[in-house]
Motif scaffolding. Structure first.
Motif, PDB file in Angstrom:
ATOM      1  N   ASP A  55     -32.610  -5.577  94.355  1.00 27.17           N
ATOM      2  CA  ASP A  55     -33.075  -6.150  93.104  1.00 27.17           C
ATOM      3  C   ASP A  55     -33.227  -7.660  93.244  1.00 27.17           C
ATOM      4  OD1 ASP A  55     -33.306  -5.466  89.989  1.00 27.17           O
ATOM      5  OD2 ASP A  55     -32.394  -7.439  90.244  1.00 27.17           O
ATOM      6  N   PRO A  56     -34.381  -8.209  92.830  1.00 21.77           N
ATOM      7  CA  PRO A  56     -34.631  -9.640  93.033  1.00 21.77           C
ATOM      8  C   PRO A  56     -33.689 -10.561  92.273  1.00 21.77           C
ATOM      9  CG  PRO A  56     -36.678  -8.476  92.575  1.00 21.77           C
ATOM     10  CD  PRO A  56     -35.560  -7.542  92.281  1.00 21.77           C
ATOM     11  N   TRP A  57     -32.971 -10.042  91.281  1.00 23.34           N
ATOM     12  CA  TRP A  57     -32.100 -10.901  90.486  1.00 23.34           C
ATOM     13  C   TRP A  57     -30.622 -10.582  90.663  1.00 23.34           C
ATOM     14  CZ3 TRP A  57     -32.368 -15.500  89.058  1.00 23.34           C
ATOM     15  CH2 TRP A  57     -31.582 -16.031  88.033  1.00 23.34           C
ATOM     16  N   THR A  58     -30.288  -9.305  90.875  1.00 21.15           N
ATOM     17  CA  THR A  58     -28.870  -8.935  90.936  1.00 21.15           C
ATOM     18  C   THR A  58     -28.330  -8.775  92.349  1.00 21.15           C
ATOM     19  OG1 THR A  58     -29.358  -6.558  90.764  1.00 21.15           O
ATOM     20  CG2 THR A  58     -29.042  -7.782  88.694  1.00 21.15           C
ATOM     21  N   ALA A  59     -29.191  -8.517  93.320  1.00 23.60           N
ATOM     22  CA  ALA A  59     -28.708  -8.369  94.701  1.00 23.60           C
ATOM     23  C   ALA A  59     -28.223  -9.715  95.230  1.00 23.60           C
ATOM     24  CB  ALA A  59     -29.825  -7.826  95.598  1.00 23.60           C
ATOM     25  N   THR A  60     -27.117  -9.719  95.939  1.00 25.49           N
ATOM     26  CA  THR A  60     -26.635 -10.963  96.520  1.00 25.49           C
ATOM     27  C   THR A  60     -27.474 -11.319  97.735  1.00 25.49           C
ATOM     28  OG1 THR A  60     -25.081  -9.927  98.058  1.00 25.49           O
ATOM     29  CG2 THR A  60     -24.288 -10.357  95.817  1.00 25.49           C
ATOM     30  N   PRO A  61     -27.560 -12.609  98.078  1.00 25.31           N
ATOM     31  CA  PRO A  61     -28.290 -12.982  99.292  1.00 25.31           C
ATOM     32  C   PRO A  61     -27.784 -12.265 100.530  1.00 25.31           C
ATOM     33  CG  PRO A  61     -27.926 -14.914  97.940  1.00 25.31           C
ATOM     34  CD  PRO A  61     -27.149 -13.803  97.300  1.00 25.31           C
ATOM     35  N   ALA A  62     -26.483 -12.022 100.616  1.00 22.49           N
ATOM     36  CA  ALA A  62     -25.945 -11.304 101.773  1.00 22.49           C
ATOM     37  C   ALA A  62     -26.493  -9.881 101.825  1.00 22.49           C
ATOM     38  CB  ALA A  62     -24.423 -11.292 101.720  1.00 22.49           C
ATOM     39  N   GLU A  63     -26.616  -9.234 100.668  1.00 22.89           N
ATOM     40  CA  GLU A  63     -27.182  -7.883 100.622  1.00 22.89           C
ATOM     41  C   GLU A  63     -28.645  -7.897 101.033  1.00 22.89           C
ATOM     42  OE1 GLU A  63     -24.400  -6.012  97.037  1.00 22.89           O
ATOM     43  OE2 GLU A  63     -26.301  -7.008  96.558  1.00 22.89           O
ATOM     44  N   VAL A  64     -29.375  -8.923 100.624  1.00 24.43           N
ATOM     45  CA  VAL A  64     -30.782  -9.049 101.010  1.00 24.43           C
ATOM     46  C   VAL A  64     -30.897  -9.215 102.516  1.00 24.43           C
ATOM     47  CG1 VAL A  64     -32.842 -10.502 100.806  1.00 24.43           C
ATOM     48  CG2 VAL A  64     -31.468  -9.976  98.777  1.00 24.43           C
ATOM     49  N   THR A  65     -30.051 -10.040 103.096  1.00 23.73           N
ATOM     50  CA  THR A  65     -30.085 -10.245 104.543  1.00 23.73           C
ATOM     51  C   THR A  65     -29.833  -8.941 105.290  1.00 23.73           C
ATOM     52  OG1 THR A  65     -29.373 -12.553 104.346  1.00 23.73           O
ATOM     53  CG2 THR A  65     -29.004 -11.486 106.465  1.00 23.73           C
ATOM     54  N   ARG A  66     -28.854  -8.169 104.827  1.00 22.52           N
ATOM     55  CA  ARG A  66     -28.565  -6.886 105.472  1.00 22.52           C
ATOM     56  C   ARG A  66     -29.741  -5.921 105.323  1.00 22.52           C
ATOM     57  NH1 ARG A  66     -23.334  -7.902 103.339  1.00 22.52           N
ATOM     58  NH2 ARG A  66     -23.739  -6.601 101.492  1.00 22.52           N
ATOM     59  N   PHE A  67     -30.406  -5.950 104.175  1.00 17.09           N
ATOM     60  CA  PHE A  67     -31.560  -5.075 103.963  1.00 17.09           C
ATOM     61  C   PHE A  67     -32.660  -5.380 104.968  1.00 17.09           C
ATOM     62  CE2 PHE A  67     -35.815  -4.762 102.090  1.00 17.09           C
ATOM     63  CZ  PHE A  67     -35.905  -3.396 101.877  1.00 17.09           C
ATOM     64  N   PHE A  68     -33.020  -6.648 105.106  1.00 13.64           N
ATOM     65  CA  PHE A  68     -34.104  -6.999 106.027  1.00 13.64           C
ATOM     66  C   PHE A  68     -33.707  -6.775 107.479  1.00 13.64           C
ATOM     67  CE2 PHE A  68     -36.031  -9.101 102.363  1.00 13.64           C
ATOM     68  CZ  PHE A  68     -37.374  -8.814 102.569  1.00 13.64           C
ATOM     69  N   ALA A  69     -32.428  -6.874 107.783  1.00  9.34           N
ATOM     70  CA  ALA A  69     -31.978  -6.613 109.157  1.00  9.34           C
ATOM     71  C   ALA A  69     -32.211  -5.158 109.553  1.00  9.34           C
ATOM     72  CB  ALA A  69     -30.494  -6.962 109.301  1.00  9.34           C
ATOM     73  N   GLY A  70     -32.309  -4.279 108.555  1.00 10.46           N
ATOM     74  CA  GLY A  70     -32.524  -2.860 108.847  1.00 10.46           C
ATOM     75  C   GLY A  70     -33.981  -2.447 108.869  1.00 10.46           C
ATOM     76  N   LEU A  71     -34.906  -3.376 108.713  1.00 16.78           N
ATOM     77  CA  LEU A  71     -36.329  -3.053 108.696  1.00 16.78           C
ATOM     78  C   LEU A  71     -36.972  -3.323 110.044  1.00 16.78           C
ATOM     79  CD1 LEU A  71     -37.493  -4.623 105.286  1.00 16.78           C
ATOM     80  CD2 LEU A  71     -36.606  -2.327 105.708  1.00 16.78           C
ATOM     81  N   ASP A  72     -38.013  -2.557 110.356  1.00 15.33           N
ATOM     82  CA  ASP A  72     -38.807  -2.883 111.537  1.00 15.33           C
ATOM     83  C   ASP A  72     -39.916  -3.856 111.133  1.00 15.33           C
ATOM     84  OD1 ASP A  72     -40.913  -1.391 110.370  1.00 15.33           O
ATOM     85  OD2 ASP A  72     -40.395   0.406 111.512  1.00 15.33           O
ATOM     86  N   ALA A  73     -40.618  -4.392 112.107  1.00  6.91           N
ATOM     87  CA  ALA A  73     -41.627  -5.420 111.849  1.00  6.91           C
ATOM     88  C   ALA A  73     -42.751  -4.907 110.956  1.00  6.91           C
ATOM     89  CB  ALA A  73     -42.197  -5.932 113.171  1.00  6.91           C
ATOM     90  N   ASP A  74     -43.131  -3.649 111.125  1.00  4.93           N
ATOM     91  CA  ASP A  74     -44.228  -3.100 110.316  1.00  4.93           C
ATOM     92  C   ASP A  74     -43.853  -3.045 108.833  1.00  4.93           C
ATOM     93  OD1 ASP A  74     -45.829  -2.793 112.510  1.00  4.93           O
ATOM     94  OD2 ASP A  74     -45.353  -0.664 112.811  1.00  4.93           O
TER      95      ASP A  74
END
Length: 347
Positions: A55-74
């Motif tokens: 969520d763009p407002w409630t997710a913590t920056p640390a949670e956002v970082t972990r989310f993107f770490a689990g994505l591939d480049a595509d």
């Protein structure tokens, strides 16, 4: 009774200043732009039950970082192209992705007043065109920085004025460039026009309403820096920006907080800020801010003068500073001191 009379007298003086003397009546009441960035609803809808988007407002920056770490480049590129306004403003997102997302978002506005922000080489960390607009720009390599500073400006700063012609070494971008040049080394400086600032010096500048909203955004910025592994920042807070920093102090991991040309930090003393950061203060001899009453009554005024001996901040020499905006002028003792603090050398 005498103490009450003195307090009320100071309050009357403050209100009189705000109401029309010394040019304070020039300000206009601003609508605060806060909350999630444009496009947040479409972003949320794009998630799935198995893989919801943070969520763009409630997710913590640390949670956002972990989310993107689990994505591939595509998948990263897919989100970037579909939701640039969210990706570009989401604290904790990988920095190169944010820079590219904001370039796309700025270009998509089609507005000439923002065009220069999308130029090659610009590192726009956040961009929101709502209202007068907000923009955050990085000078230097934030990913490799050994020290990070954040410029928190005062009134009359927004996404349009960010690139407007100004006197050298003034304004968020100008002061950021001046500080980076003076501090040298592998440092990065962030020009943070990331909140709704007062216009002029009217009631908005005299109250804490805009500063309270700005403090939430500033605290989130520092949490985002921490999430991507940046060093604890030094906050350089000018004029009304020092009110923002005072309210945000307890919620940030800032190493140092430097205030200059300050009308107050909404605290009576340094210990009232409830921060582990070292607090520094400077005020030039010809800065008109000295004429602003240092009171806070009924939400009007910002309290004690941070440059006074009783406040308890570490003093920075400012005898050669001219006016209210000359603190970053090359060659001044103040800029030399600022650079030393930015590098972590001052004790």
């Amino acid at each position: 009774m005498r103490r009450f009379a003195r307090t009320m007298g100071a309050a009357v003086l403050a209100v009189a200043v705000v109401a029309g003397t010394a040019g304070w009546a020039a300000g206009d009441s601003q609508v605060v732009v806060t909350g999630p960035p444009p496009g947040a609803a479409a972003w949320r809808a794009a998630g799935t039950a198995e893989r919801p988007l943070p969520d763009p407002w409630t997710a913590t920056p640390a949670e956002v970082t972990r989310f993107f770490a689990g994505l591939d480049a595509d998948r990263e590129r897919e989100l970037l192209r579909a939701h640039p306004s969210v990706v570009g403003n989401l604290e904790g997102t990988p920095l190169p992705l944010r820079y590219e997302a904001n370039r796309l978002a700025i270009t998509a506005t089609g507005e000439a007043r923002y065009a220069s922000l999308a130029a090659a080489g610009r590192q726009i960390l956040a961009f929101d065109p709502r209202g007068r607009g907000q923009v955050v720009e990085v000078f230097g390599d934030l990913e490799q920085a050994e020290h990070v500073s954040v410029i928190v400006p005062g009134a009359d700063n927004d996404a349009v004025s960010h690139d407007a012609p100004r006197k050298p070494a003034t304004g968020p971008a100008g002061t950021a460039r001046a500080l980076r040049a003076a501090a040298g080394g592998r440092g990065a400086v962030i020009a943070w026009s990331g909140y709704t600032t007062p216009v002029g010096v009217g009631m908005d500048a005299a109250s804490g309403r805009l500063a309270e909203a700005g403090a939430v955004r500033l605290a989130r910025l520092t949490a985002g820096l921490d999430a991507v592994g940046a060093p604890d920042p030094v906050l350089f807070c000018h004029s009304y920006g020092s009110v923002v920093c005072g309210l945000a102090a307890r919620h940030t991991d800032a190493r140092d907080i430097v205030v200059f040309g300050s009308p107050g930090m909404r605290a009576g003393r340094v210990d009232g800020l409830r921060t582990g950061a070292r607090v520094w203060a400077a005020r030039g001899p010809s800065d008109w801010i000295a004429d602003v009453p240092n009171v806070e009554v009924g939400g009007i005024g910002h309290g004690a003068d941070p440059a006074s001996a009783g406040f308890g901040a570490r003093r920075i020499p400012a005898g050669d500073v001219e006016g209210h905006t000359g603190y970053f002028a090359p060659g001044t003792r103040t800029l030399t001191a600022f650079a030393s603090i930015a590098r972590g050398e001052s004790r």
